[in-house]
Design an enzyme around this catalytic site. Structure first.
Site, short mmCIF file in Angstrom:
data_model
loop_
_atom_site.label_atom_id
_atom_site.label_comp_id
_atom_site.label_asym_id
_atom_site.label_seq_id
_atom_site.Cartn_x
_atom_site.Cartn_y
_atom_site.Cartn_z
N THR A 166 32.36 32.75 44.46
CA THR A 166 31.80 33.23 45.72
C THR A 166 32.89 33.64 46.71
OG1 THR A 166 29.90 31.80 45.38
CG2 THR A 166 30.27 32.55 47.62
N ALA A 186 30.26 37.97 49.23
CA ALA A 186 29.66 38.09 47.90
C ALA A 186 29.22 36.74 47.38
CB ALA A 186 30.63 38.74 46.92
N SER A 191 25.32 35.66 45.72
CA SER A 191 24.54 35.95 44.52
C SER A 191 25.00 37.24 43.86
CB SER A 191 23.06 36.08 44.88
OG SER A 191 22.56 34.84 45.31
N GLY A 246 6.60 7.99 55.15
CA GLY A 246 6.52 8.01 56.61
C GLY A 246 7.85 7.70 57.27
N GLU A 303 24.80 27.92 41.59
CA GLU A 303 24.62 28.34 40.19
C GLU A 303 23.43 29.28 40.04
OE1 GLU A 303 27.18 27.25 38.91
OE2 GLU A 303 27.02 27.79 36.81
N GLN A 307 15.96 32.67 43.72
CA GLN A 307 15.55 34.08 43.70
C GLN A 307 16.28 34.85 42.61
OE1 GLN A 307 16.09 32.18 46.49
NE2 GLN A 307 13.87 32.07 46.58
#
Lengths: 360, 422
Positions: B143, B147, B149, B375, B399, B403
């Site tokens: 990454t 850049a 995905s 709760g 990783e 999507q």
């Protein structure tokens, strides 16, 4: 070991059932639903595939051994073609399989070969009851001991082919435990209604059965544990749901690859493509869960009971989600009865209530 | 072949052992490590290194060596289970603490990249160190700030200096898991490496992408930042700047020539096919931790889940728990199928991404529900449920986001190329 591939014999059966589902069931399913009847030839041909026969040992007239995994694989394939047709083809199993699982040696000898060796025999079973909180483990139909007999009282619904059945298994609560009882037709006190009408399964004759002090001899009780029977019903249910869902996914996928909008195929739009990806993922998830439940049954593991419950519960949600989306992807066409997806959606909603309509 | 779900003995034994580790080495410091971001749990790291060495459990990368042993003639050949073991191992470690799993010594994603794209000589040279005296780390640098995905948009460059036959690397890498431990020299750790993805031909797009092994302490490389995160806080997430960093010619994994094909990029993608189900396995581990804890806390408060009842008879909490159980179990089976395929050399791009989609979804849902069901106790930092909820979210991001994996799945089932379905 972990392993995820059907063995050779299973693959042969899958292929045979797939041919039948594709070549016979699917082309006939829509017309059968609209005309509210199934061609006899169609059902006979499905029966001759030998799905049930292959899970009955030779000693009782079959030619294999019982495997819930194999049964589930076959049910997946068959329901891809048509649900009502599949249920009709495997209805005799509703009678034979519980006897195999929970019956005495005498009962097996007496009943199973008769069922297995006939042409699509007319035998069935009655589990479902007309209450919102119908619970297979807490039936309102009762069995009480009366002298040498059991007396059965209660109401059953969604009993396939009840009007023509030679005999049926009726599930009733005996001292709080669910047991099956073999009840021949024309038993006094047994009455069968006109066919019931449902949102779907129009082609499958389903009946309400009323039991008023129906006497059956004590030798007719299936005295084995009900839990594996119920688990096998749930595995069957899940497998059929998977088949229906797969059919809907494939249909919607193929449609999306044809249908043009805004200059591209709609499958090229992420909004549609992601729906399809999620449908496929959901089906695969439940399929594996159900395979594991079936494998647990075959391996005689106690966890099978809960696992089958989880698989069937998950399958009911999954098939609803998938068939609903298939209708959505076809848009207006999805809502039109000329296309099959609306029927699959109606099928899909039923799975929450279908436990008892099939067994593997 | 057949359909079977019996956990292989070696895996069952290993999981039993790792559960003890998770319970005794991870859970007791889970909270403390979460509250003191960037503190290093040397005790855990040391212990894991020693334990994995002595038990032969190996590093957190599938072991080729073991496979070679199995090829000994005369011995009965067992079906390969390296990826299945690894997934089972990661699931259990993540059940203990997913942040700590991420800083378990061993090759991690860096070694996985070497495994996927390196030559046999490179594998031998770069992977041997993980069996050394000290715990050793390796990290994957893909990454960049612009850049994520879209990995094909990376700008880091590698230029060959023909005089010295060295590659000169320039660029900025972010979100490097274990980047600090893999690169910054530490007396207690062995010398590790980074696998840096860079382009050897910016005009060639994906075809120009290559992976380079950058050794600990290489001049011109610096860790410039450690990120502060929603969860997995014990795991160091580093930003790394490369400025005229020189690495030897054979630090390049794969082929140095740019062809019209996209082999380099495919190398990175093949790594993902192998690693996605492993990341999915860690999501399942977190989900299982949360579900088990909820069931335990509920039973302490007098609620047991009545499996087998029709839905109409269940309480809302029972319905939730049963749904969580369905999600959890099915997600795990998808992981198992994907790694089983990897072990048996079956192409698993579809199953791999499916398992990742499913795991990313269900670990979020299960941990959200867990906090909701309990709760105020779910929300309290007195318990770990809120931490697992925070830890869970990363599963659907790193990783390959949910999507991106949906895209992969959709392309597979539609038979579409990247151009047909963008």
């Amino acid at each position: 070991m972990y392993s995820f591939e059907p063995n050779e014999e299973q693959q042969m059966l899958i292929d045979a059932v797939r041919r039948y589902a594709k070549g016979d069931l699917r082309p006939a399913g829509h017309e059968a639903e609209e005309s509210k009847s199934l061609p006899k030839k169609l059902v006979n041909k499905g029966w001759e595939l030998g799905v049930l026969q292959a899970s009955i040992p030779e000693a009782y007239g079959g030619f294999g051994e019982r495997s819930a995994v194999t049964g589930a694989l076959a049910a997946e394939e068959m329901a891809w073609g048509d649900l009502a047709g599949s249920l009709a083809v495997i209805t005799p199993g509703l009678f034979a399989m519980p006897i195999l699982l929970a019956g005495s040696e005498e009962q097996k000898q007496e009943w199973i070969p008769t069922v297995i060796e006939a042409d699509w025999p007319k035998y069935t079973a009655a589990l479902i009851e007309p209450f919102f909180d119908f619970d297979p483990n807490d039936l309102k139909t009762t069995a009480t001991v009366e002298g040498d007999d059991f007396a059965l009282n209660g109401v059953k619904m969604m009993v396939p082919f009840a009007a023509e059945a030679e005999a049926m298994i009726i599930y009733a609560s005996l001292n709080g435990l669910t047991k099956g009882f073999i009840v021949p037709k024309s038993s006094a006190g047994l009455s069968v209604s006109e066919p019931e009408k449902f949102m779907s399964l129009n082609a499958l004759p389903l009946y309400r059965v009323t039991l008023e002090n129906v006497k059956v001899p004590q030798s007719h009780i299936l005295d084995g544990d009900f839990a594996p029977i119920l688990a096998s019903m749930r595995v069957a249910n899940a497998a059929l749901a998977i088949g229906v869902a797969n059919g809907a996914l494939e249909y919607a996928r193929d449609y999306a690859k044809e249908r043009q909008a805004f200059g591209v195929k709609i499958a090229q739009k992420q909004a549609i493509a992601f729906m399809l990806a999620e449908m496929a993922t959901e089906i695969e998830a439940i399929r594996l869960l159900n395979w594991e439940a079936a494998w647990m049954l075959d391996a005689g593991k106690e966890e099978a009971v809960i696992q089958a419950y989880l698989a069937a519960t998950g399958a009911a949600d999954m098939v609803m989600m998938v068939t609903d989306r298939a209708v959505q992807i076809l848009g207006g066409y999805g809502y039109i009865r000329d296309y099959p997806v609306e029927m699959w959606m109606r099928n899909g909603r039923g799975f929450a209530s279908f436990t008892g309509l099939a067994i593997v | 072949m057949t359909i079977e779900f019996e956990t292989p003995k070696p895996i069952a034994n290993m999981r039993y052992m790792l559960q003890t580790v998770a319970e005794n080495m991870m859970r007791p410091i889970s909270r403390e490590m979460d509250e003191n971001e960037h503190e290093i749990p040397y005790g855990y790291i040391e212990f894991m290194h020693t334990a994995m060495k002595s038990t032969g459990a190996g590093s957190l990368a599938p072991q080729e060596k073991k496979e070679k042993k199995e090829e000994n003639p005369g011995k009965p050949k067992h079906p390969p289970i390296a990826y299945q073991s690894l997934a089972s191992m990661l699931e259990m470690l993540a059940w203990g603490d997913v942040g700590m799993y991420l800083i378990t010594p061993g090759g991690g994603l860096g070694a996985a990249a070497v495994q996927a794209a390196g030559s046999p000589e490179q594998k031998a040279k770069f992977l041997e160190r993980f069996d050394g005296e000290k715990p050793t780390f390796a990290a994957m640098c893909m990454t960049e700030p612009q850049a994520g995905s879209d990995t094909s948009a990376i700008r880091a460059t590698a230029v060959l200096d023909k005089e010295t036959n060295e590659w000169i690397l320039n660029g900025e890498k972010i979100f490097v898991t274990a980047g600090h431990k893999s690169f910054v020299p530490d007396e207690q750790f062995g010398a590790g490496f980074l696998v840096v993805w860079a382009t050897i031909d910016p005009t060639a797009g994906r075809g120009g992408m290559r992976a380079f092994v950058v050794e600990t302490g290489t001049a011109g490389v610096a860790v410039t930042k450690l990120e502060h995160k929603l969860g997995i806080r014990v795991s160091d997430t580093a930003a790394i700047v490369l400025q005229d960093a020189r690495v030897p010619f054979d630090a390049l994994l794969g082929s140095p020539t740019v062809e019209k094909t996209t082999t380099g990029f495919k190398g990175a993608m093949a790594t993902f096919d192998a690693t996605r189900p492993l990341v999915a396995a860690t999501g399942v581990g977190v989900a299982r931790a949360a579900l088990e804890e909820v069931k335990k806390m509920l039973s302490e408060q007098g609620v047991t889940i009545r499996y087998g009842l029709p839905r109409q008879k269940l309480t809302a909490i029972e319905r939730d728990v049963i749904d969580m159980e369905i999600m959890l179990k099915s997600a795990w089976l998808m992981v198992l199928k994907a790694v089983w395929m990897a072990d048996n050399q079956k192409p698993n791009a579809l199953e791999s991404s499916m398992s990742k989609v499913r795991s990313g979804d269900i670990v979020a849902k299960v941990t959200q529900k867990a906090v909701e069901i309990m709760g105020p106790l779910g929300y309290s930092r007195e318990f770990l449920l809120e931490k697992w909820f925070r830890d869970a979210k990363i599963t659907d991001i790193y990783e390959g986001t949910g999507q991106i994996n949906r895209l992969v799945v959709a392309r597979q089932i539609l038979g579409y190329s990247g151009a047909e379905l963008r």
